[in-house]
Design an enzyme around this catalytic site. Structure first.
Site, PDB file in Angstrom:
ATOM      1  N   ARG A  60     -13.977   2.395   4.790  1.00 34.98           N
ATOM      2  CA  ARG A  60     -12.802   1.541   4.977  1.00 34.98           C
ATOM      3  C   ARG A  60     -11.503   2.337   4.918  1.00 34.98           C
ATOM      4  O   ARG A  60     -10.605   2.154   5.715  1.00 34.98           O
ATOM      5  CB  ARG A  60     -12.757   0.451   3.899  1.00 34.98           C
ATOM      6  CG  ARG A  60     -11.626  -0.552   4.120  1.00 34.98           C
ATOM      7  CD  ARG A  60     -11.364  -1.408   2.896  1.00 34.98           C
ATOM      8  NE  ARG A  60     -10.524  -0.735   1.924  1.00 34.98           N
ATOM      9  CZ  ARG A  60     -10.702  -0.760   0.613  1.00 34.98           C
ATOM     10  NH1 ARG A  60     -11.731  -1.402   0.113  1.00 34.98           N
ATOM     11  NH2 ARG A  60      -9.891  -0.128  -0.206  1.00 34.98           N
TER      12      ARG A  60
ATOM     13  N   ARG B  11     -11.293  -5.022 -13.664  1.00 33.85           N
ATOM     14  CA  ARG B  11     -10.163  -5.854 -13.256  1.00 33.85           C
ATOM     15  C   ARG B  11     -10.642  -7.299 -13.243  1.00 33.85           C
ATOM     16  O   ARG B  11     -11.741  -7.590 -12.782  1.00 33.85           O
ATOM     17  CB  ARG B  11      -9.645  -5.496 -11.856  1.00 33.85           C
ATOM     18  CG  ARG B  11      -9.170  -4.058 -11.684  1.00 33.85           C
ATOM     19  CD  ARG B  11      -8.553  -3.874 -10.301  1.00 33.85           C
ATOM     20  NE  ARG B  11      -8.453  -2.475  -9.919  1.00 33.85           N
ATOM     21  CZ  ARG B  11      -7.456  -1.671 -10.260  1.00 33.85           C
ATOM     22  NH1 ARG B  11      -6.482  -2.128 -11.007  1.00 33.85           N
ATOM     23  NH2 ARG B  11      -7.438  -0.407  -9.861  1.00 33.85           N
TER      24      ARG B  11
ATOM     25  N   TYR C  56     -12.452 -10.232  -1.160  1.00 31.56           N
ATOM     26  CA  TYR C  56     -13.104  -8.928  -1.188  1.00 31.56           C
ATOM     27  C   TYR C  56     -14.580  -9.107  -0.838  1.00 31.56           C
ATOM     28  O   TYR C  56     -15.242  -9.981  -1.386  1.00 31.56           O
ATOM     29  CB  TYR C  56     -13.017  -8.289  -2.573  1.00 31.56           C
ATOM     30  CG  TYR C  56     -11.701  -7.642  -2.927  1.00 31.56           C
ATOM     31  CD1 TYR C  56     -10.507  -8.109  -2.384  1.00 31.56           C
ATOM     32  CD2 TYR C  56     -11.643  -6.582  -3.822  1.00 31.56           C
ATOM     33  CE1 TYR C  56      -9.302  -7.521  -2.728  1.00 31.56           C
ATOM     34  CE2 TYR C  56     -10.441  -5.987  -4.179  1.00 31.56           C
ATOM     35  CZ  TYR C  56      -9.272  -6.468  -3.623  1.00 31.56           C
ATOM     36  OH  TYR C  56      -8.076  -5.900  -3.963  1.00 31.56           O
TER      37      TYR C  56
ATOM     38  N   HIS D   2     -15.310  -3.916   0.567  1.00 30.51           N
ATOM     39  CA  HIS D   2     -15.207  -3.291  -0.749  1.00 30.51           C
ATOM     40  C   HIS D   2     -16.541  -2.790  -1.293  1.00 30.51           C
ATOM     41  O   HIS D   2     -16.568  -1.984  -2.219  1.00 30.51           O
ATOM     42  CB  HIS D   2     -14.592  -4.308  -1.733  1.00 30.51           C
ATOM     43  CG  HIS D   2     -14.228  -3.738  -3.066  1.00 30.51           C
ATOM     44  ND1 HIS D   2     -14.960  -3.997  -4.209  1.00 30.51           N
ATOM     45  CD2 HIS D   2     -13.205  -2.933  -3.447  1.00 30.51           C
ATOM     46  CE1 HIS D   2     -14.396  -3.371  -5.235  1.00 30.51           C
ATOM     47  NE2 HIS D   2     -13.341  -2.719  -4.806  1.00 30.51           N
TER      48      HIS D   2
ATOM     49  N   HIS E 214     -16.050   2.260 -14.680  1.00 27.70           N
ATOM     50  CA  HIS E 214     -15.821   1.551 -13.425  1.00 27.70           C
ATOM     51  C   HIS E 214     -17.046   0.760 -12.983  1.00 27.70           C
ATOM     52  O   HIS E 214     -16.983  -0.016 -12.029  1.00 27.70           O
ATOM     53  CB  HIS E 214     -15.427   2.576 -12.346  1.00 27.70           C
ATOM     54  CG  HIS E 214     -14.923   1.979 -11.079  1.00 27.70           C
ATOM     55  ND1 HIS E 214     -15.613   2.065  -9.882  1.00 27.70           N
ATOM     56  CD2 HIS E 214     -13.793   1.282 -10.802  1.00 27.70           C
ATOM     57  CE1 HIS E 214     -14.935   1.451  -8.935  1.00 27.70           C
ATOM     58  NE2 HIS E 214     -13.830   0.963  -9.459  1.00 27.70           N
TER      59      HIS E 214
ATOM     60  N   ASN F 199       0.824  -1.208   0.000  1.00 31.99           N
ATOM     61  CA  ASN F 199       0.000   0.000   0.000  1.00 31.99           C
ATOM     62  C   ASN F 199       0.856   1.255   0.000  1.00 31.99           C
ATOM     63  O   ASN F 199       0.568   2.226  -0.703  1.00 31.99           O
ATOM     64  CB  ASN F 199      -0.906   0.022   1.234  1.00 31.99           C
ATOM     65  CG  ASN F 199      -2.082  -0.912   1.131  1.00 31.99           C
ATOM     66  OD1 ASN F 199      -2.367  -1.462   0.071  1.00 31.99           O
ATOM     67  ND2 ASN F 199      -2.781  -1.111   2.239  1.00 31.99           N
TER      68      ASN F 199
ATOM     69  N   ARG G 139      -5.860   1.353 -13.228  1.00 32.87           N
ATOM     70  CA  ARG G 139      -4.493   1.562 -12.749  1.00 32.87           C
ATOM     71  C   ARG G 139      -3.858   0.269 -12.242  1.00 32.87           C
ATOM     72  O   ARG G 139      -4.434  -0.457 -11.444  1.00 32.87           O
ATOM     73  CB  ARG G 139      -4.478   2.616 -11.636  1.00 32.87           C
ATOM     74  CG  ARG G 139      -3.085   2.905 -11.089  1.00 32.87           C
ATOM     75  CD  ARG G 139      -3.131   3.973 -10.029  1.00 32.87           C
ATOM     76  NE  ARG G 139      -3.273   5.292 -10.603  1.00 32.87           N
ATOM     77  CZ  ARG G 139      -3.940   6.296 -10.028  1.00 32.87           C
ATOM     78  NH1 ARG G 139      -4.549   6.088  -8.888  1.00 32.87           N
ATOM     79  NH2 ARG G 139      -3.998   7.474 -10.601  1.00 32.87           N
TER      80      ARG G 139
END
Length: 707
Positions: free
Chosen positions: A581, A391, A485, A609, A451, A67, A421
């Site tokens: 979160r 993704r 997730y 998530h 997205h 991270n 990204r």
């Protein structure tokens, strides 16, 4: 200033306006970077928690390190770019980019020391007691060294290239996140001292397991290379060597209006990403001032960009150790269940009869979302499939189902977001594979990232009608991350949902300026205003004495306009419960400003998530799930979609989960008025509080609904 903390600002009583944002206190926002660093500190606190299984603590150390890499590659890089381009305006908190960089440097230096202390003083000794040792070269016995001599000759020496630095050899370019050795050697013939760089090959594992004593002992790979430097510099005397690592700007810059081939332009940018401007130089604590001076000068690193690390660099590599086959040192296994509503056999008949809400990873992704597309790919009654991919995994059954559908002659349209990204290269490869199979692949809307998480199957049912079966989710179509997730997905054959999803796909693949949908809220056209209207409704209801309550669950809360609206709701007496979160720049519990706002954060075994929005709406609750966080990029620069939950039982289910997360009896981090987060795991009598994820893992009532 407390260790591991950032400076705080005053939280004295603020004015209580009901009018424009200009009347709200100037210090009502925290810095986004501060909010993100405080989130990563919560990850580190999990690594420090000795009640968590040992290999899970090891993984949290790896996650913290990874991270932090991304934070420097994106957030710090962005601040530096603003300074370099002269766009150095103050942040909403009033801080200049230069001030922010100084604050970040102080905080992250402290956090790296805390990370190292956790690893060296707590996690590593505990691992050793369990037979998993991370050792250095000086701790090896003769038998182990002999084994590694052979390993070096076979597996490392052919890959390693030393780079001399002298008048004939300029300083080599150091790629981002590569691990390197800075080496000083002396020529025994004339006593000259020279400098060289040796790159640790990226193909090698971060730690090499020693098998001479049955395994369980791991050595950092750079220690093996360092021990064999005399073989790389034969005839020279190695004077000193030190590991170092560079982090670079990883943002991609592609002008979609000026390129005819977005994919080709992105591939060119990906090649440049490894060589972007430096944003951090990590070195071993033992490095000499002379060698550090050479590195800093050659790499252009300023003093605040240099991080001396008292231990192995790149602890993100501890993920390898966390994967050790020791179930006794991990969370107990969890087998996702299949929602009872989908066990009747005919999946399409079930969805046609009633909408189905699924909750991953508690409920199986494989037997719901994957199965939905797998069945569609071979069902002779299915004529078309439309899908968004942001993704996905490297061996994606989702993509394989889409390819199979195309081979079966079905019309398959896939929107692949190649600008996701750090997944750009992976998505480019999938896009080309899909195209080769005969799928129609598009790359979204110019200037926006796509997205939203949408899937639509068009099927000619037994009654002769074409019917649209849709899935709208909060998470990516990624089977790998779906196991860790937490996300929701709604399966629906409702006509209004099908019409909305069709309209949205048409706007993504063609030309459309549609703003208004039936059960969807879509960004950037209408999502921001839709949320603001619902907040305003809560304010009006509160003033009329009707039920007024806002509950929101997101990954990040940084949008100023939305935050100001939540402040005004609090001032009007609306209870606001926020479950965030990650980064949060809102100040909670400030008298006169946000005393009716509570903010919680939950981190644990699963990555929270999902995005959930619940508005009391008087006596008619409005509940939404979808892909959008409360950030300017999500509301203004991405295609996002929320879907309204229509089934009352599903609404009650989501409200119940939200209330459980916000309950004082549930373990969580709680945002204090000064911007710090307080972790609360036990009650006043010392009894452990409820663990939300364990509760959901074991409570079938909360996670399995018949429909």
């Amino acid at each position: 200033m407390k260790k591991g903390s950032l400076p705080t600002v005053s939280t004295e009583s603020a004015p209580t306006p009901a009018g424009p944002a200009a009347d709200l206190p100037a210090d009502r926002f925290m810095d986004r970077e501060e909010g993100w660093l405080r989130f990563n500190q919560r990850v580190l606190e999990l690594a420090e928690d000795e009640d968590i299984p040992l290999l899970e603590r090891t993984r949290f150390l790896a996650i913290f390190s990874s991270n932090l890499d991304e934070f420097f590659m994106v957030r710090v890089a962005g601040l530096k770019r603003r300074l370099a381009t002269g766009l150095s305006v103050a942040s909403p908190s009033g801080h200049h980019p230069r001030d922010l960089l100084e604050r970040i440097s102080l905080f992250t230096h402290d956090q790296i020391l805390r990370l190292t202390a956790c690893f060296e003083d707590s996690v590593a000794p505990a691992l050793a007691r369990e037979g998993i040792s991370i050792v250095r070269w000086s701790e090896l016995d003769d038998r182990e060294r002999e084994y590694l001599h052979g390993y070096f000759r076979r597996s490392i020496y052919p890959l390693v290239t030393p780079f001399a630095v002298d008048s004939a050899h300029p300083f080599p370019y150091i790629s981002g996140r590569s691990l390197n050795l800075a080496v000083t050697v002396r020529d025994t013939s004339d006593d000259r001292h020279m400098f060289a760089r040796v790159k640790v090959p990226s193909a090698l594992p971060r730690f090499i397991e020693l098998t001479t004593h049955g395994g369980g002992r791991f050595l950092p790979v750079e220690d093996i290379i360092a021990a064999h430097l005399p073989q790389l510099f034969e005839g020279m005397r190695v004077v000193e060597h030190h590991a170092f690592r560079v982090t670079r700007n990883a943002d991609l810059e592609v002008d979609e209006d000026e390129t005819d081939d977005l994919v080709q332009s992105l591939e060119n940018e990906l090649l440049r990403r490894r060589f972007g401007p430096l944003v951090r130089l990590e070195v071993e604590e033992t490095i000499s001032d002379e060698v550090l001076s050479i590195l800093s000068q050659q790499l252009g690193a300023e003093a605040e960009e240099v991080y001396r690390v008292p231990g192995p660099l790149n602890l993100a590599g501890l993920a390898q150790i966390a994967d050790t086959d020791r179930p006794d040192l991990r969370y107990p296994p969890m087998v996702p269940v299949e929602p009872r509503a989908l066990t009747s056999g005919d999946l399409f008949a079930t969805i046609r009869e009633r909408e189905v809400l699924v909750h991953h990873p508690y409920e199986s992704f494989a037997t719901t979302t994957e199965r939905f597309l797998a069945l569609a790919s071979t069902d002779p009654q299915v004529v078309a499939i439309k899908q968004t991919l942001y993704r996905t995994s490297g061996d994606s059954p989702i993509v394989e189902s889409l390819i199979e559908a195309a081979r079966e002659g079905k019309e398959v349209v896939v929107l692949v977001e190649v600008k996701a990204r750090f997944d750009e290269q992976n998505n480019i490869q999938w896009a080309r594979k899909l195209e080769e199979a005969g799928c129609h692949v598009v790359y979204g809307v110019v200037g926006l990232k796509t997205h939203c998480k949408l899937s639509m199957v068009i099927r000619q049912d037994d009654d002769g009608l074409l019917r649209r079966y849709c899935h709208v989710g909060t998470g990516n179509y990624n089977p790998s991350t779906a196991r860790i997730y937490e996300d929701f997905g709604l399966f629906s054959a409702a006509a209004e949902v099908g019409e909305d999803v069709s309209d949205l796909f048409n706007s993504l693949t063609g030309f459309s300026r549609k703003k208004h949908y039936r059960r969807l809220l879509v960004a950037p056209a209408a999502l921001r205003q839709g949320l603001l209207r619902q907040i305003e409704t809560e304010v009006a209801n509160s003033l009329k004495g009707e039920p007024a309550h806002i509950r929101i669950k997101v990954n990040s809360l940084v949008d100023e306009e939305i935050i100001d609206a939540l402040y005004r709701a609090s001032q009007a007496g609306v209870d606001v419960d926020l479950w965030v979160r990650g980064s949060c720049v809102l100040r909670a519990g400030v008298p006169g400003l946000s005393e009716n706002i509570r903010v919680r954060s939950i981190l644990g075994r699963f990555l929270e998530h999902s995005r959930v929005f619940v508005f009391a709406n008087g006596w008619r609750p409005q509940v939404w799930i979808g892909s959008a966080d409360l950030m300017p990029r999500n509301l203004d620069r991405r295609v996002e979609a929320l879907v309204r939950i229509a089934d009352p039982e599903q609404c009650r289910r989501l409200v119940g989960i939200m209330d459980l997360a916000m309950s004082d009896s549930t373990s969580s981090w709680r945002l204090e008025p000064d911007g710090s987060w307080k972790r609360v795991t036990h009650d006043e009598e010392g009894q452990p509080l409820v663990d939300l994820q364990d509760t959901l893992r074991g409570d079938r009532h909360l996670r399995v609904v018949d429909g």
